[in-house]
Enzyme design. Sequence first.
Site, PDB file in Angstrom:
ATOM      1  CG  LEU A 108      23.477 -72.822  19.040  1.00 51.96           C
ATOM      2  CD1 LEU A 108      22.481 -73.843  19.560  1.00 51.96           C
ATOM      3  CD2 LEU A 108      23.005 -72.232  17.729  1.00 51.96           C
ATOM      4  N   GLY A 153      27.818 -73.538  16.488  1.00 53.41           N
ATOM      5  CA  GLY A 153      26.809 -72.989  15.584  1.00 53.41           C
ATOM      6  C   GLY A 153      27.409 -72.080  14.517  1.00 53.41           C
ATOM      7  CG  ASN A 177      33.032 -75.455  20.752  1.00 60.51           C
ATOM      8  OD1 ASN A 177      32.039 -75.329  20.059  1.00 60.51           O
ATOM      9  ND2 ASN A 177      33.371 -74.597  21.699  1.00 60.51           N
ATOM     10  CD  GLU A 178      28.295 -78.207  18.617  1.00 60.44           C
ATOM     11  OE1 GLU A 178      29.452 -78.602  18.359  1.00 60.44           O
ATOM     12  OE2 GLU A 178      27.566 -77.669  17.789  1.00 60.44           O
TER      13      GLU A 178
HETATM   14  C1  LIG Z   1      21.875 -78.030  23.726  1.00 63.34           C
HETATM   15  C2  LIG Z   1      22.234 -78.540  22.362  1.00 63.34           C
HETATM   16  C3  LIG Z   1      22.803 -77.467  21.486  1.00 63.34           C
HETATM   17  C4  LIG Z   1      23.717 -78.072  20.475  1.00 63.34           C
HETATM   18  C5  LIG Z   1      24.318 -77.126  19.513  1.00 63.34           C
HETATM   19  C6  LIG Z   1      25.085 -76.042  20.151  1.00 63.34           C
HETATM   20  C7  LIG Z   1      25.813 -75.242  19.426  1.00 63.34           C
HETATM   21  C8  LIG Z   1      26.507 -74.052  19.970  1.00 63.34           C
HETATM   22  O1  LIG Z   1      26.815 -73.177  19.185  1.00 63.34           O
HETATM   23  S1  LIG Z   1      26.875 -73.885  21.631  1.00 63.34           S
HETATM   24  C9  LIG Z   1      27.911 -72.410  21.746  1.00 63.34           C
HETATM   25  C10 LIG Z   1      29.338 -72.771  21.488  1.00 63.34           C
HETATM   26  N1  LIG Z   1      30.158 -71.591  21.474  1.00 63.34           N
HETATM   27  C11 LIG Z   1      31.284 -71.463  22.159  1.00 63.34           C
HETATM   28  O2  LIG Z   1      31.728 -72.355  22.847  1.00 63.34           O
HETATM   29  C12 LIG Z   1      31.999 -70.139  22.021  1.00 63.34           C
HETATM   30  C13 LIG Z   1      32.158 -69.445  23.332  1.00 63.34           C
HETATM   31  N2  LIG Z   1      32.827 -68.184  23.145  1.00 63.34           N
HETATM   32  C14 LIG Z   1      34.165 -68.082  22.947  1.00 63.34           C
HETATM   33  O3  LIG Z   1      34.889 -69.038  22.872  1.00 63.34           O
HETATM   34  C15 LIG Z   1      34.700 -66.695  22.824  1.00 63.34           C
HETATM   35  O4  LIG Z   1      33.730 -65.792  23.297  1.00 63.34           O
HETATM   36  C16 LIG Z   1      35.075 -66.296  21.378  1.00 63.34           C
HETATM   37  C17 LIG Z   1      36.305 -67.079  20.911  1.00 63.34           C
HETATM   38  C18 LIG Z   1      33.917 -66.514  20.408  1.00 63.34           C
HETATM   39  C19 LIG Z   1      35.431 -64.771  21.363  1.00 63.34           C
HETATM   40  O5  LIG Z   1      36.405 -64.540  22.352  1.00 63.34           O
HETATM   41  P1  LIG Z   1      36.641 -63.049  22.880  1.00 63.34           P
HETATM   42  O6  LIG Z   1      36.733 -62.148  21.734  1.00 63.34           O
HETATM   43  O7  LIG Z   1      37.777 -63.109  23.834  1.00 63.34           O
HETATM   44  O8  LIG Z   1      35.278 -62.650  23.619  1.00 63.34           O
HETATM   45  P2  LIG Z   1      34.826 -63.097  25.094  1.00 63.34           P
HETATM   46  O9  LIG Z   1      35.050 -64.532  25.307  1.00 63.34           O
HETATM   47  O10 LIG Z   1      35.434 -62.139  26.066  1.00 63.34           O
HETATM   48  O11 LIG Z   1      33.234 -62.878  25.011  1.00 63.34           O
HETATM   49  C20 LIG Z   1      32.665 -61.585  25.003  1.00 63.34           C
HETATM   50  C21 LIG Z   1      31.289 -61.669  25.641  1.00 63.34           C
HETATM   51  O12 LIG Z   1      30.482 -62.526  24.858  1.00 63.34           O
HETATM   52  C22 LIG Z   1      29.941 -63.571  25.703  1.00 63.34           C
HETATM   53  N3  LIG Z   1      29.811 -64.788  24.879  1.00 63.34           N
HETATM   54  C23 LIG Z   1      30.759 -65.410  24.200  1.00 63.34           C
HETATM   55  N4  LIG Z   1      30.269 -66.474  23.543  1.00 63.34           N
HETATM   56  C24 LIG Z   1      28.948 -66.514  23.823  1.00 63.34           C
HETATM   57  C25 LIG Z   1      27.888 -67.386  23.436  1.00 63.34           C
HETATM   58  N5  LIG Z   1      28.067 -68.430  22.607  1.00 63.34           N
HETATM   59  N6  LIG Z   1      26.672 -67.139  23.912  1.00 63.34           N
HETATM   60  C26 LIG Z   1      26.443 -66.095  24.748  1.00 63.34           C
HETATM   61  N7  LIG Z   1      27.412 -65.214  25.145  1.00 63.34           N
HETATM   62  C27 LIG Z   1      28.647 -65.445  24.686  1.00 63.34           C
HETATM   63  C28 LIG Z   1      30.967 -63.719  26.811  1.00 63.34           C
HETATM   64  O13 LIG Z   1      30.389 -64.333  27.922  1.00 63.34           O
HETATM   65  C29 LIG Z   1      31.333 -62.278  27.051  1.00 63.34           C
HETATM   66  O14 LIG Z   1      30.247 -61.697  27.793  1.00 63.34           O
HETATM   67  P3  LIG Z   1      30.500 -60.512  28.847  1.00 63.34           P
HETATM   68  O15 LIG Z   1      31.532 -61.017  29.817  1.00 63.34           O
HETATM   69  O16 LIG Z   1      29.162 -60.293  29.482  1.00 63.34           O
HETATM   70  O17 LIG Z   1      30.968 -59.347  28.021  1.00 63.34           O
END
Ligand SMILES: CCCCC/C=C/C(=O)SCCNC(=O)CCNC(=O)[C@H](O)C(C)(C)COP(=O)(O)OP(=O)(O)OC[C@H]1O[C@@H](n2cnc3c(N)ncnc32)[C@H](O)[C@@H]1OP(=O)(O)O
Length: 301
Positions: A108, A153, A177-178
């Site tokens: 998400l 997600g 990993n939520e």
């Molecule tokens: C409230 C109830 C909801 C229940 C259900 C929820 C489900 C979900 O899906 S919650 C989201 C869970 N996701 C994560 O924990 C993943 C987080 N992201 C990562 O671990 C990493 O980004 C990666 C492994 C997916 C990729 O790593 P890498 O290639 O090193 O890229 P960066 O970490 O440098 O990220 C680049 C850029 O993207 C932004 N970002 C990453 N993930 C998200 C996200 N899920 N949502 C929004 N933005 C995200 C990150 O902050 C970086 O942004 P900038 O620094 O502005 O470039």
Amino acid sequence: MALMAGLRVPARALLRSGCWLRGAALAGAEAAAGLGAGVRRFGSQRVLVEPDPAAGVAVVKLKSPPVNSLSLELLTELVISLEKLDNDKTFRGIVLTSDLCGVFSAGLDLTELCGRSPAHYAEYWRALQELWLRLYLSGLVSVAAVNGASPAGGCLLCLSCDYRVLADSPSCVIGPNETRLGIVAPFWFKDCMVNTVGHRAAEQALQLGTLFPPAEALRVGLVDQVVPEDQVQSTALAAMARWLAIPDHARQLTKSMMRKPTADRLAKHREADVQSFVSFVSRDSIQKALQTYLEKLKQKG
Ligand SMILES: CCCCC/C=C/C(=O)SCCNC(=O)CCNC(=O)[C@H](O)C(C)(C)COP(=O)(O)OP(=O)(O)OC[C@H]1O[C@@H](n2cnc3c(N)ncnc32)[C@H](O)[C@@H]1OP(=O)(O)O
């Protein structure tokens, strides 16, 4: 930031995992799988569809840089593409994959869950429900070609497919990993996990917020095959051929018999699920947890 074809793409996203160098090798693998030059692509800004009408298969690629996080726009575009393919008798199967290097989907989009209005949260959750119900119950055979990290997600998208092929790379972690973010997966994600890996493994993974590396994901049954990175799409297409050998009507009725009771648990109470999400995500403590997590992600970058 690098500027590519009018898209603002962070340079590190492009450089991630040697993407540019690997592009040529992957293009070769695609061509070998019959999806190279000459295929007419369609789709939208964030969802690329590569149809192979002769095979009855479309490869659906998520392409929302930098990490295919499930924004409202991506959810909406994906629903539209799936609906189109579902209603087009040319197609019997889809391969769902990522057009980005190293990430299938970051789950998400956390910016959709932070500092927005209750009306926005409700609209966002309805779009997520819609995508899940459409993918989970699709009459098409769906194979996930998981060519990158797939947390939360992202994992839900994979679990909603009929078959999963994961790239054998340490960065290709997958799982719910939520809880590590201080949030809770919805019951229908939990149901999908239980249906796939069984109650005990699902409970452990959901409580601990486990992100499984490829070998562990295979062992627990979260994915069906782990293959070298450059063989993910061709392996997915080979799996697809096995599924397409079964007559559609028999396979579809069986799929419905297996999945409808799970989907109905949401379908019959969609609005209550929306309200429960809105009230959960609006809590101060949840907003704080999400903001802290997002800031950590940004600092890491
Ligand atoms: C409230 C109830 C909801 C229940 C259900 C929820 C489900 C979900 O899906 S919650 C989201 C869970 N996701 C994560 O924990 C993943 C987080 N992201 C990562 O671990 C990493 O980004 C990666 C492994 C997916 C990729 O790593 P890498 O290639 O090193 O890229 P960066 O970490 O440098 O990220 C680049 C850029 O993207 C932004 N970002 C990453 N993930 C998200 C996200 N899920 N949502 C929004 N933005 C995200 C990150 O902050 C970086 O942004 P900038 O620094 O502005 O470039």
